[in-house]
Design a protein around this motif. Structure first.
Motif, PDB file in Angstrom:
ATOM      1  N   LEU A  36       9.537 -49.415-138.444  1.00  0.00           N
ATOM      2  CA  LEU A  36       8.562 -48.701-139.048  1.00  0.00           C
ATOM      3  C   LEU A  36       8.459 -47.080-138.751  1.00  0.00           C
ATOM      4  O   LEU A  36       7.851 -46.409-139.299  1.00  0.00           O
ATOM      5  CB  LEU A  36       7.102 -49.454-138.654  1.00  0.00           C
ATOM      6  N   HIS A  37       9.330 -47.000-137.831  1.00  0.00           N
ATOM      7  CA  HIS A  37       9.418 -45.527-137.422  1.00  0.00           C
ATOM      8  C   HIS A  37      10.922 -44.938-137.244  1.00  0.00           C
ATOM      9  O   HIS A  37      11.349 -45.243-136.147  1.00  0.00           O
ATOM     10  CB  HIS A  37       8.506 -45.024-136.154  1.00  0.00           C
ATOM     11  N   VAL A  38      11.539 -44.505-138.361  1.00  0.00           N
ATOM     12  CA  VAL A  38      12.686 -44.207-138.278  1.00  0.00           C
ATOM     13  C   VAL A  38      12.832 -42.842-139.185  1.00  0.00           C
ATOM     14  O   VAL A  38      12.510 -42.924-140.337  1.00  0.00           O
ATOM     15  CB  VAL A  38      13.861 -45.134-138.485  1.00  0.00           C
ATOM     16  N   HIS A  39      13.470 -41.733-138.742  1.00  0.00           N
ATOM     17  CA  HIS A  39      13.589 -40.640-139.491  1.00  0.00           C
ATOM     18  C   HIS A  39      15.051 -40.721-140.338  1.00  0.00           C
ATOM     19  O   HIS A  39      15.962 -40.867-139.559  1.00  0.00           O
ATOM     20  CB  HIS A  39      13.652 -39.500-138.752  1.00  0.00           C
ATOM     21  N   MET A  40      15.239 -40.531-141.475  1.00  0.00           N
ATOM     22  CA  MET A  40      16.172 -40.812-142.363  1.00  0.00           C
ATOM     23  C   MET A  40      17.543 -39.860-141.731  1.00  0.00           C
ATOM     24  O   MET A  40      18.653 -40.486-141.523  1.00  0.00           O
ATOM     25  CB  MET A  40      16.140 -40.370-143.622  1.00  0.00           C
ATOM     26  N   ILE A 223       0.436 -40.998-137.847  1.00  0.00           N
ATOM     27  CA  ILE A 223       0.632 -39.417-137.599  1.00  0.00           C
ATOM     28  C   ILE A 223       1.444 -39.494-136.130  1.00  0.00           C
ATOM     29  O   ILE A 223       1.022 -40.284-135.211  1.00  0.00           O
ATOM     30  CB  ILE A 223      -0.694 -38.774-137.129  1.00  0.00           C
ATOM     31  N   HIS A 224       2.393 -38.476-135.953  1.00  0.00           N
ATOM     32  CA  HIS A 224       2.981 -38.323-134.729  1.00  0.00           C
ATOM     33  C   HIS A 224       1.958 -37.738-133.867  1.00  0.00           C
ATOM     34  O   HIS A 224       1.457 -36.463-133.977  1.00  0.00           O
ATOM     35  CB  HIS A 224       4.240 -37.284-134.849  1.00  0.00           C
ATOM     36  N   ALA A 225       1.454 -38.159-132.924  1.00  0.00           N
ATOM     37  CA  ALA A 225       0.684 -37.684-131.799  1.00  0.00           C
ATOM     38  C   ALA A 225       0.307 -38.138-130.503  1.00  0.00           C
ATOM     39  O   ALA A 225       0.893 -39.272-130.271  1.00  0.00           O
ATOM     40  CB  ALA A 225      -0.914 -38.028-132.622  1.00  0.00           C
ATOM     41  N   GLY A 247       2.485 -42.374-134.312  1.00  0.00           N
ATOM     42  CA  GLY A 247       3.713 -42.334-133.892  1.00  0.00           C
ATOM     43  C   GLY A 247       3.587 -41.879-132.349  1.00  0.00           C
ATOM     44  O   GLY A 247       3.100 -40.766-131.985  1.00  0.00           O
ATOM     45  N   HIS A 248       4.593 -42.656-131.617  1.00  0.00           N
ATOM     46  CA  HIS A 248       4.710 -42.452-130.155  1.00  0.00           C
ATOM     47  C   HIS A 248       3.062 -42.729-129.313  1.00  0.00           C
ATOM     48  O   HIS A 248       3.057 -43.972-128.564  1.00  0.00           O
ATOM     49  CB  HIS A 248       5.078 -41.085-129.990  1.00  0.00           C
ATOM     50  N   GLY A 249       2.094 -41.977-129.269  1.00  0.00           N
ATOM     51  CA  GLY A 249       1.012 -41.845-128.715  1.00  0.00           C
ATOM     52  C   GLY A 249       1.274 -42.189-127.225  1.00  0.00           C
ATOM     53  O   GLY A 249       0.143 -42.878-126.754  1.00  0.00           O
ATOM     54  N   SER A 304      12.817 -47.214-133.518  1.00  0.00           N
ATOM     55  CA  SER A 304      13.965 -46.328-132.831  1.00  0.00           C
ATOM     56  C   SER A 304      13.953 -44.974-133.072  1.00  0.00           C
ATOM     57  O   SER A 304      14.811 -44.359-132.763  1.00  0.00           O
ATOM     58  CB  SER A 304      15.180 -46.947-133.470  1.00  0.00           C
ATOM     59  N   ASP A 305      13.020 -44.268-134.069  1.00  0.00           N
ATOM     60  CA  ASP A 305      12.857 -43.055-134.174  1.00  0.00           C
ATOM     61  C   ASP A 305      14.063 -42.424-134.822  1.00  0.00           C
ATOM     62  O   ASP A 305      14.125 -42.044-136.155  1.00  0.00           O
ATOM     63  CB  ASP A 305      12.445 -42.376-132.872  1.00  0.00           C
ATOM     64  N   ASN A 306      15.326 -42.065-133.817  1.00  0.00           N
ATOM     65  CA  ASN A 306      16.544 -41.340-134.286  1.00  0.00           C
ATOM     66  C   ASN A 306      17.502 -42.132-133.638  1.00  0.00           C
ATOM     67  O   ASN A 306      18.404 -41.581-132.946  1.00  0.00           O
ATOM     68  CB  ASN A 306      16.405 -39.937-133.808  1.00  0.00           C
TER      69      ASN A 306
HETATM   70 ZN   LIG Z   1       9.421 -39.531-135.053  1.00  0.00          ZN
END
Ligand SMILES: [Zn+2]
Length: 348
Positions: A36-40, A223-225, A247-249, A304-306
């Protein structure tokens, strides 16, 4: 299972986990996953980046050493240092066919990690600038390109459009939403994301624009926060942006009232364990707040984010979450949790 280049487990002094627990459960490394959280652009293998840069004749910025600067494998001294690879990542793809090449490569990597569905984040306006087309044309290309690659690899995918914090946040969100409307509100787009430097302010109208998009189009809001220690950003993400996920929190871990708010409202935190250690969102001498999330009943998904920048994948992030104290059973439940909190409707 592939041996990761950056061994987060070793860093945490828990090398026993992968070797013992994964090994005892052969299925563990092959169970289905939801991302659910990965930047292309953080998920493109380095070999593909090299091919595209060469094909497009892109010159590396002065002083940039591809081998040294393209991956982030050890904890960085600042977020800016972590973001070094983006000096390159914002320079391509200029050609339509290279967007296709990139998409196939990204989905190929996700397939290697048994990712069954993914919400892929993209900064569409960068793509429009690089490809010298309108945001609507860029969105159409992105939908087609990722759709074909996802279909080829048997992965279900939704797209999340990312807006960056800062003075142009509202103007840029308006452009994205116009592109979305121009294409007839394609259901490939499932959500909106706010990212970027958390120290930077945003236009006052931005939160209501997010809320309107959620109400009018049914888009999910993430929201990345709280990644850089600002717990108040997590609170405003919930109370002002009406976020469905955070995102992250990580900063919320130290604020019991905030944890209670997240738990009460069922706001899911996208936890990216490897990223959090590499960016310094969680300092080396501190426990990951994931334990606090669990203790307070805050829902969370491991993401996994990036992954290409970390030269790891979702399996390693799940292993890292185990090193932070979660059990293999909890990891096996992750697929269902990701499904529950996904913005992709057909999954449910
Ligand atoms: Zn991110």
């Amino acid at each position: 299972m592939k041996k990761p280049k950056y061994d987060v487990l070793a860093t945490l002094g828990r090398t026993d986990i992968r070797t013992v627990e994964w090994a005892e459960e052969p299925a563990a490394s092959s169970f289905k996953r939801g991302e659910l959280h990965v930047h292309m652009n953080g998920a493109i293998p380095a070999s593909t980046i090299r091919e595209i840069l060469e094909d497009e004749g892109t010159v590396l910025p002065e002083g940039f050493n591809f081998r040294r600067d393209m991956a982030r494998l050890t904890p960085c001294s600042s977020l800016a240092e972590y973001l070094t690879p983006w000096k390159i990542l914002r320079l391509f793809p200029k050609k339509r066919e290279n967007l296709d090449r990139l998409s196939y490569s990204v989905f190929g990597s996700l397939a290697e990690y048994q990712v069954d569905f993914v919400e892929l984040r993209s900064s569409l306006l960068y793509l429009a600038t690089l490809q010298q087309c309108s945001p609507a044309q860029a969105l159409e290309r992105l939908i087609e390109s990722t759709g074909e690659a996802a279909h080829h690899h048997g992965i279900r995918r939704g797209l999340i459009l990312t807006v960056t914090r800062g003075e142009y946040g509202a103007v840029n969100l308006a452009k994205l939403l116009q592109a979305f409307e121009d294409l007839g509100r394609p259901k490939d787009v499932v959500g909106l994301d706010l990212a970027g430097d958390e120290e930077v302010s945003y236009p006052t109208e931005l939160p209501s624009m997010f809320r309107d998009a959620k109400n009018r189009f049914g888009l999910g809001i993430t929201i990345h926060a709280g990644e850089t220690g600002r717990a108040e950003n997590v609170r405003s993400a919930v109370e002002v942006f009406d976020a469905d996920r955070i995102g992250h929190g990580t900063a919320a871990g130290k604020d019991p009232n905030l944890l209670e708010l997240l738990a009460d409202r069922g706001i899911c935190v996208e936890v990216c364990p490897i990223s959090n250690r590499l960016t310094g969102a969680v300092p080396p001498n501190e426990a990951h707040p994931i334990q606090e999330f669990r203790r307070h009943g805050v829902p969370f998904v491991i993401c996994s984010d990036n992954p290409a920048i970390h030269q790891n994948g979702l399996a390693e992030d799940q292993a890292a979450a185990m090193a932070e104290g979660l059990s293999i059973c909890e990891m096996q439940l992750q697929y269902g949790i990701a499904k529950k909190y996904s913005f992709i409707e057909e999954l449910i």
